[in-house]
Design a protein around this motif. Structure first.
Motif, PDB file in Angstrom:
ATOM      1  N   HIS A 104       0.837  -1.298  -0.204  1.00 41.13           N
ATOM      2  CA  HIS A 104       0.165  -0.111  -0.211  1.00 41.13           C
ATOM      3  C   HIS A 104       0.983   1.224   0.395  1.00 41.13           C
ATOM      4  O   HIS A 104       0.328   2.210  -1.165  1.00 41.13           O
ATOM      5  N   MET A 134       0.809   3.775  -3.134  1.00 43.88           N
ATOM      6  CA  MET A 134       0.516   5.911  -2.772  1.00 43.88           C
ATOM      7  C   MET A 134       1.625   6.350  -2.930  1.00 43.88           C
ATOM      8  O   MET A 134       1.475   7.252  -3.373  1.00 43.88           O
ATOM      9  N   THR A 145       2.696   7.432  -6.173  1.00 36.27           N
ATOM     10  CA  THR A 145       1.674   8.528  -7.059  1.00 36.27           C
ATOM     11  C   THR A 145       2.400   9.425  -6.799  1.00 36.27           C
ATOM     12  O   THR A 145       2.151  10.234  -7.335  1.00 36.27           O
ATOM     13  N   VAL A 182      -6.041  11.079  -3.613  1.00 35.61           N
ATOM     14  CA  VAL A 182      -6.405   9.600  -3.176  1.00 35.61           C
ATOM     15  C   VAL A 182      -5.494   9.687  -2.322  1.00 35.61           C
ATOM     16  O   VAL A 182      -5.605   9.120  -1.321  1.00 35.61           O
ATOM     17  N   ALA A 183      -4.393   9.297  -3.317  1.00 37.51           N
ATOM     18  CA  ALA A 183      -3.130   9.186  -2.342  1.00 37.51           C
ATOM     19  C   ALA A 183      -2.616   9.878  -1.479  1.00 37.51           C
ATOM     20  O   ALA A 183      -2.204   9.226   0.107  1.00 37.51           O
ATOM     21  N   GLY A 231      -4.509   8.635   1.163  1.00 41.11           N
ATOM     22  CA  GLY A 231      -4.354   6.939   1.602  1.00 41.11           C
ATOM     23  C   GLY A 231      -3.993   6.975   2.872  1.00 41.11           C
ATOM     24  O   GLY A 231      -3.685   6.389   3.584  1.00 41.11           O
ATOM     25  N   VAL A 239      -9.006   4.462   0.473  1.00 39.64           N
ATOM     26  CA  VAL A 239      -8.175   3.991   0.434  1.00 39.64           C
ATOM     27  C   VAL A 239      -7.844   3.160   1.414  1.00 39.64           C
ATOM     28  O   VAL A 239      -7.803   3.211   2.041  1.00 39.64           O
ATOM     29  N   ALA A 240      -6.633   2.411   0.221  1.00 42.16           N
ATOM     30  CA  ALA A 240      -5.700   1.196   1.199  1.00 42.16           C
ATOM     31  C   ALA A 240      -4.744   2.045   2.570  1.00 42.16           C
ATOM     32  O   ALA A 240      -4.867   0.727   3.164  1.00 42.16           O
ATOM     33  N   ALA A 268      -2.738   5.532  -7.991  1.00 43.36           N
ATOM     34  CA  ALA A 268      -4.002   6.109  -7.581  1.00 43.36           C
ATOM     35  C   ALA A 268      -5.188   5.060  -7.366  1.00 43.36           C
ATOM     36  O   ALA A 268      -5.419   4.505  -6.744  1.00 43.36           O
ATOM     37  N   ALA A 271      -4.500   2.391  -5.776  1.00 46.83           N
ATOM     38  CA  ALA A 271      -4.417   2.262  -4.227  1.00 46.83           C
ATOM     39  C   ALA A 271      -5.726   2.070  -3.613  1.00 46.83           C
ATOM     40  O   ALA A 271      -5.794   2.295  -3.262  1.00 46.83           O
ATOM     41  N   LEU A 272      -7.178   2.945  -4.636  1.00 45.54           N
ATOM     42  CA  LEU A 272      -7.995   2.761  -4.847  1.00 45.54           C
ATOM     43  C   LEU A 272      -8.575   1.734  -4.362  1.00 45.54           C
ATOM     44  O   LEU A 272      -9.658   1.059  -3.366  1.00 45.54           O
ATOM     45  N   GLY A 328      -8.184  -0.585  -1.507  1.00 42.81           N
ATOM     46  CA  GLY A 328      -8.556  -0.011  -0.390  1.00 42.81           C
ATOM     47  C   GLY A 328     -10.288  -1.033  -0.558  1.00 42.81           C
ATOM     48  O   GLY A 328     -11.242  -1.906   0.101  1.00 42.81           O
TER      49      GLY A 328
END
Lengths: 497, 495, 112
Positions: free
Chosen positions: A334, A338, A341, A377-378, A381, A388-389, A466, A469-470, A473
């Motif tokens: 993870h 992230m 990104t 997003v990252a 996270g 998110v992860a 990204a 990573a999403l 999750g």
């Protein structure tokens, strides 16, 4: 044939590396094609092996060098976790690097060492014994150095010197620890419950300190972290690789191997080494976050964030409960998704809009919406916002801490999340909600739907990571998600779940 | 065919032919270099196939009456190493010492080839000689061929360097000769195999051993007898430095190994071994620190030779003495010899690379080499690869050697020897990267090349450096070869 | 009673000692070269004594062979040393190794 698979997967990076070194500087297309072909082939092989290993297969390839020194490659589930991450991110980083460097100087050298670096990382992941691990670990140190100093200006050279001073010192400690242990019990292969029964506890503790201390340099454990923020002067793809896949992760992965497969989780706890490691990791987590807060250079802020985030992995290993171990393992992936990104985006921002500092981010969201979307997003996270992860990692680590009866860890995690929010949210706020300074891109100029977005080679990779990573999750419950795989490792190989 | 004899005779024949050929001597290289290499390979094959020491009594007279040449695994490996390094250096020198050349003295071009061939013959004679007096003659020939190479270009400061080298070498050989005389007086033979049986631990043998060891140390430039080495090796032309630093100092070390392990096993005391290793440790530390402080590239490389030679002497205590076979002695023995061989490749590569840089840029001040990596990428890469072996980092021959030595040190409870080895590796990283760091610098002040260097020539140091790296990836084969002709008891430790 | 062999041996040892002293202490290179020859002669005397002790009256041929070889070697080494000394003196006008006594070695700064 299947016995040769581990070797084959190494060759997918080694062959491109060797070929690229001898390509003339102007053979741009050829170089890119070879790079992408190697990365693609590797990803394909990894996919195949993922499926086989999930079904219970184990690939091994041995190569004797000297008496007592065998190179041993072994593809177990933990190895695949790391290889998959590196293969996936290598492909994207290659695309990004080709776009980022354009037609700059010394490209053959850069991409040669770049591939060599991935070769070494893959080797680290596949190592089946401590000495094999060391061989590839050193190779990684050396192949990364030319990348760090790639720009060749004074700060790069200084960063390179610092990097070498730290990592080579760490290697010496690591080597001493390895040789000491091997002197006592013979060649050490990675096995689930360790192979050190019957060794004097005092010696074991000293060796553990040497090993983890040596690995901690690359994993940027405080106080061995100083090289990492300095090394961010390297080109963005290198930082991305350094922070997400190669160097830092190699250190963290090494700590996992030492704790799980050399000493064994039980022995580490029995020797009372778990708690000190957990404390060191926690200290690093908080210290890194605090320092990140004070940085105004975006890449430096990200670098200190790495210092902090990577220690979650070591923390998970140190806590030893099943959930904590899952949390540490899954964070390996993870954090990679992230952080890469974030570095991609930072690179794209610097390259396209010449944004290097936090204050300059004002209005960047409108100017480069896709890039900033991936960045957001990252960053969310990293803070641990679901779905998110990063949230998954923190959840499992927290649960694990409770299982292990270490309630204080919860406070560390919470404090770290607060700090993460404190140093990431202002960036997002500036990018999305503040107008661009100096009218460089007023509302009237944002006529094009994508504003001043970077070229696709710089935008696509962060978007993909990204999204990954999403996805990691959102779809954490799927068998082949990072979480699913980490649970497989813990349940099947370590019998903890 | 008696390849043993050919290995010695062929280079000397080359020397004799080269002298009358004068300025056409370089053409002879095309014949002598490949055939010499072929003979060496055949010798290795012969020893490998036979699995035992190949001996040849010249003229059919067996020792003690006659003179024997012997090739066991160790000699064969060193002969092969010599052949490879000499051939590479010879190819490199073809461009350097080929008359007519406007800049260099014509004499240099004429003299280089006979000297190189003589050096080769003398090295092979030293590696294959079976009695102590033959070895003395070989050593002297080596000195007489090596010293003129230092001052080949006729620069004033090299005469002083050559003279200092010559005086140290002569002092060394005369001490060695006194030892030989004492041994003959005491035991009536100089044949190594016969001496091993006859020599006892008594004052005459002690005195002889001490004198010969001291003499050989002077020739090997072990600290504190190293003063002659840096100016001589740094002042010589690149091709000469490569053989001097890579091979010539190894010959006297080899003799020392033969003397201690084969000729006088009963005399070698643990205390003496410890003293040698202590001097070796000092050499590692002092040499590396001095290398770090040099302003000129070739001098830094020369001081690194002094440091690297130190590692070899750690072998003496780590084998646990020559007489008793310890379970770990095989590791130390393999490690020591492997270090000697990989250093031969790495250091010759380094000197050739340094020579190319000097030739292209016109100076070799390290501070002034910024950006040389872009101008001469292959050369700098070769330098870096060779440095890998010197630092003892994987994958390289130097790493395996150091791994073996450190493992042995820890396994035999002599952990204190591991410390200088690891520290020496870090210091080596310091002096190697001190050169590489500016080499990769950007184009702010790019170095101007006086003349372009063809890729062909740049490839030669690269090949040598690759050899030193590949040594670290070879599976067990060479170690088996190394044990041909050694007492089998010591081989047990290989497991 | 001292026989001839012992006398020769003792003389040889003395010569070696004197030569060593000269080689180390004397600065002028020519003297160093002469001192080396003195040591050589000492060793040859020693070998002669050994030959006599091994086979009284006739002399053992092996040490004799060693002496002859040794003389040839010493001669060539001396010739080389003198030649180098002449070139050094011609190029720099010095007849010692360095203006100041070593170390540090002279070639370090001014080499090219």
């Amino acid at each position: 044939m299947t016995a040769l698979l581990p070797l084959l997967i190494l060759l997918t990076s080694l062959v491109p590396a060797v070929v690229i070194f001898f390509l003339p500087e102007r053979a741009w297309r050829m170089r890119s094609a070879i790079n992408l072909a190697g990365a693609g082939a590797k990803l394909g092989l990894v996919m195949y092996m993922l499926d086989r290993v999930a079904a219970g297969a184990l690939y091994e390839f041995g190569f004797p060098l000297v008496a007592g020194l065998d190179l041993l490659l072994r593809v177990d589930a933990l190895a695949l976790l790391f290889v998959t991450l590196s293969a996936f991110l290598w492909l994207l980083t290659t695309i990004f690097a080709i776009a980022y460097l354009g037609h700059g100087p010394n490209q053959s050298r850069f991409f040669g060492f770049f591939s060599l670096c991935v070769f070494a990382t893959t080797g680290i992941a596949l190592s089946g014994s401590l000495i094999t691990f060391f061989v590839f670990y050193e190779l990684l140190t050396l192949s990364t150095w030319p990348l760090v100093v790639h720009r060749g200006d004074a700060p790069s050279l200084a960063a390179g010197r610092l990097y070498l001073a730290y990592t080579l010192g760490g290697s010496a400690a690591l080597l001493l620890g390895i040789l000491w242990l091997e002197g006592l019990v013979g060649p050490i292969e990675f096995t689930v419950h360790g192979s050190l029964a019957g060794v004097d506890p005092g010696t074991l503790r000293v060796c553990f300190l040497l090993l983890v201390g040596g690995l901690g340099v690359k994993a940027a454990l405080v106080p061995l972290h100083a090289w990492l923020p300095t090394a961010m002067v390297a080109p963005a793809p290198v930082s991305a690789l350094l922070h997400a896949v190669a160097v830092v992760k190699a250190g963290a992965f090494g700590i996992l191997r030492v704790v799980f497969d050399v000493y064994g989780i039980g022995l580490v706890q029995g020797l009372g080494l778990g708690l000190p490691l957990a404390v060191a990791a926690s200290a690093t987590i908080l210290y890194g976050s605090l320092r990140a807060l004070a940085q105004s250079d975006i890449k430096r802020r990200l670098a200190f964030s790495t210092v902090s985030q990577v220690s979650y992995i070591a923390l998970g290993a140190a806590l030893a409960g099943p959930a904590a171990v899952v949390g540490g393992l899954v964070h390996l992936v993870h954090q990679g998704l992230m952080k890469i990104t974030l570095f991609f985006c930072a690179g794209a921002l610097a390259e396209t809009l010449h944004i290097h500092r936090v204050e300059e981010l004002d209005g960047a969201g409108r100017r480069m919406p896709l890039t900033m979307l991936a960045f957001s997003v990252a960053a969310l996270g990293m803070i641990g916002v679901p779905p998110v992860a990063g949230f998954i990692s923190k959840w499992y680590l927290g649960t694990g801490a409770l299982q292990a009866g270490q309630v204080w860890v919860i406070f560390v995690l919470a404090g770290s999340s607060l700090l993460n929010a404190a140093y990431f949210l202002p960036l997002l706020y500036r990018a999305w909600f503040l107008p661009a300074a100096g009218g460089a891109a007023g509302p009237d100029r944002a006529a094009a739907p994508l504003g001043e977005e970077a070229e696709w080679g710089l935008v696509l990779p962060p978007l993909v990571t990204a999204a990954a990573a999403l996805g990691a999750g959102l779809f954490a419950a799927v068998a082949f998600s990072p979480l699913g795989w980490a649970r497989l490792i813990v349940a099947r190989d370590y019998g903890l779940w | 065919m008696p390849w043993v004899v050919m290995a010695v005779a062929l280079p000397f024949a080359g020397m004799l032919l080269a002298l009358p050929l004068g300025r056409h001597a370089h053409r002879l290289a095309w014949a002598v270099l490949p055939s010499g290499l072929a003979v060496s390979v055949l010798l290795v094959v012969q020893v490998w196939r036979g699995g035992e020491t190949v001996a040849y009594a010249i003229g059919g007279f067996a020792p003690p009456l006659g003179i024997a040449l012997r090739a066991d695994g160790l000699s064969a490996l060193l002969v092969l190493t010599t052949a490879l390094v000499v051939c590479a250096t010879g190819l490199f020198a073809l461009a350097e010492f080929r008359p007519p050349s406007a800049e260099r003295e014509a004499r240099a071009s004429v003299l280089f080839w006979p000297l190189l061939f003589a050096l080769w013959g003398a090295l092979n004679a030293a590696f294959l000689g079976g009695d102590l007096f033959n070895l003395y003659v070989a050593l002297e020939l080596l000195t007489l061929a090596a010293v003129p190479l230092v001052s080949l270009e006729g620069k004033p400061e090299t005469f002083a360097a050559a003279l200092r080298y010559l005086l140290f070498a002569l002092l060394g050989s005369v001490l060695y000769l006194v030892g030989v005389a004492l041994l003959y007086g005491a035991y009536g033979t100089l044949d190594i195999a016969l001496l091993a049986g006859a020599a006892r631990s008594e004052p005459a043998a002690w005195a002889a051993g001490a004198l010969m060891t001291a003499g050989l140390l002077a020739k090997t430039a072990l600290f504190p007898l190293h003063l002659w080495l840096p100016p001589a090796h740094a002042g010589a032309p690149a091709a000469a430095s490569a053989v001097l630093s890579g091979l010539v100092v190894k010959a006297s070390f080899y003799l020392l190994v033969r003397l201690w392990f084969d000729a006088l096993p009963a005399v070698a005391h643990p205390e003496a071994a410890t003293l040698l290793a202590a001097l070796g440790t000092a050499a590692i530390l002092f040499g590396s620190v001095l290398a770090l402080r040099q302003e000129r590239l070739k001098l830094a490389v020369a001081y690194s030779t002094m440091a690297q030679l130190g590692y070899l002497f750690l072998m003496f205590p780590l084998t646990g003495g020559p007489t008793e076979a310890q379970p770990w002695s095989a590791g130390a023995w393999n490690g020591g010899i492997l270090h000697a061989i990989s250093h031969a490749f790495a250091k010759s590569a380094m000197f050739l690379a340094a020579g190319l840089i000097l030739e292209a840029v016109g100076h070799d001040r390290i501070a002034g080499l910024g950006g040389i990596g872009r101008a001469l990428p292959m050369t700098v890469f070769a330098f870096g690869l060779a440095g890998l072996s010197l630092m003892g980092l994987p994958p390289s021959g130097g790493f395996i050697a150091k791994w073996l030595l450190v493992t042995t040190a820890l396994a035999s409870g002599q952990w204190w020897w591991a410390v200088p080895m690891l520290a020496g590796g870090l210091l080596a990283a310091g002096y190697v990267f001190r050169v590489l760091n500016p080499a990769l610098a950007g184009a702010d002040e790019p170095v101007a090349l006086r003349r372009p260097v063809p890729r062909r020539r740049q490839a030669i140091p690269l090949v040598l450096a690759l050899l030193s790296v590949l040594l670290g990836l070879l599976p067990l084969g060479p170690y088996r070869l190394l044990w041909v002709g050694r007492p089998t008891a010591a081989e047990e430790g290989l497991g | 009673m001292t026989d001839a062999a012992t006398l020769y041996g003792l003389c040889g040892a003395a010569l070696v000692g004197i030569g060593l002293y000269g080689l180390i202490v004397q600065a002028p290179l020519l003297r160093k070269i002469l001192a080396f020859n003195l040591i050589g002669s000492g060793v040859f005397l020693l070998l002669g004594a050994i030959a006599e002790r091994a086979a009284p009256g006739r002399g053992d041929p092996v040490p004799h062979a060693l002496i002859i070889t040794g003389i040839v070697v010493a001669l060539s080494a001396t010739a080389l040393a003198v030649a180098l000394l002449l070139r050094l003196a011609g190029a720099t006008g010095r007849s010692t190794l360095s203006p100041e006594p070593p170390p540090p070695a002279p070639g370090e700064r001014n080499g090219g």
